[in-house]
Design a protein around this motif. Sequence first.
Motif, mmCIF file in Angstrom:
data_model
loop_
_atom_site.group_PDB
_atom_site.id
_atom_site.type_symbol
_atom_site.label_atom_id
_atom_site.label_comp_id
_atom_site.label_asym_id
_atom_site.label_seq_id
_atom_site.Cartn_x
_atom_site.Cartn_y
_atom_site.Cartn_z
ATOM 1 N N ALA A 1 -12.850 3.792 2.719
ATOM 2 C CA ALA A 1 -11.725 3.226 3.599
ATOM 3 C C ALA A 1 -10.493 3.266 2.460
ATOM 4 C CB ALA A 1 -12.182 1.857 4.300
ATOM 5 N N LEU A 2 -9.157 3.302 3.205
ATOM 6 C CA LEU A 2 -8.050 3.324 2.590
ATOM 7 C C LEU A 2 -7.412 2.063 2.917
ATOM 8 C CD1 LEU A 2 -6.981 6.951 2.681
ATOM 9 C CD2 LEU A 2 -7.715 5.894 0.623
ATOM 10 N N TYR A 3 -6.839 1.424 1.904
ATOM 11 C CA TYR A 3 -6.023 0.282 2.179
ATOM 12 C C TYR A 3 -4.699 0.314 1.719
ATOM 13 C CZ TYR A 3 -10.513 -1.704 3.589
ATOM 14 O OH TYR A 3 -11.744 -1.694 4.137
ATOM 15 N N HIS A 4 -3.561 -0.068 2.141
ATOM 16 C CA HIS A 4 -2.249 -0.138 1.610
ATOM 17 C C HIS A 4 -1.605 -1.448 1.197
ATOM 18 C CE1 HIS A 4 2.024 1.523 2.128
ATOM 19 N NE2 HIS A 4 2.147 0.241 1.975
ATOM 20 N N ASP B 1 -5.940 -6.322 5.896
ATOM 21 C CA ASP B 1 -7.218 -5.817 6.670
ATOM 22 C C ASP B 1 -8.262 -5.309 5.514
ATOM 23 O OD1 ASP B 1 -5.695 -6.167 9.146
ATOM 24 O OD2 ASP B 1 -4.983 -4.139 8.811
ATOM 25 N N HIS B 2 -8.101 -5.622 4.372
ATOM 26 C CA HIS B 2 -9.111 -5.705 3.401
ATOM 27 C C HIS B 2 -10.205 -6.501 3.637
ATOM 28 C CE1 HIS B 2 -11.491 -5.426 -0.313
ATOM 29 N NE2 HIS B 2 -10.923 -4.202 -0.555
ATOM 30 N N PRO B 3 -11.559 -6.235 3.623
ATOM 31 C CA PRO B 3 -12.716 -7.127 4.054
ATOM 32 C C PRO B 3 -12.989 -8.273 3.052
ATOM 33 C CG PRO B 3 -13.418 -5.036 3.328
ATOM 34 C CD PRO B 3 -12.021 -4.576 3.363
ATOM 35 N N ILE C 1 -14.016 14.203 3.129
ATOM 36 C CA ILE C 1 -15.351 14.070 2.312
ATOM 37 C C ILE C 1 -16.437 12.991 2.793
ATOM 38 C CG2 ILE C 1 -14.462 14.916 0.455
ATOM 39 C CD1 ILE C 1 -13.913 11.838 -0.687
ATOM 40 N N LYS C 2 -15.760 12.043 3.475
ATOM 41 C CA LYS C 2 -16.555 10.731 4.130
ATOM 42 C C LYS C 2 -18.017 11.228 4.729
ATOM 43 C CE LYS C 2 -15.591 6.480 6.556
ATOM 44 N NZ LYS C 2 -14.783 5.617 7.199
#
Length: 57
Positions: free
Chosen positions: A25-28, A42-44, A16-17
């Motif tokens: 974006a996905l973050y863990h 790595d999250h901004p 869908i992006k």
Amino acid sequence: MSDDNRQVLADIVSTIKPEIENDLALYHAKQSTTEYSIEVPDHPRISPEKQEKLFPA
């Protein structure tokens, strides 16, 4: 979340992006090993590396 479910979610986001023309974006998130908190590498805005730059000790 299981690895299989994480992959399904990543596949959906990658599909869908382009359609939504957004920087999605996905973050863990993971539990901190030193504090009662979670970390999102790595999250901004909220990764520990970014926090140190925003709020130096």
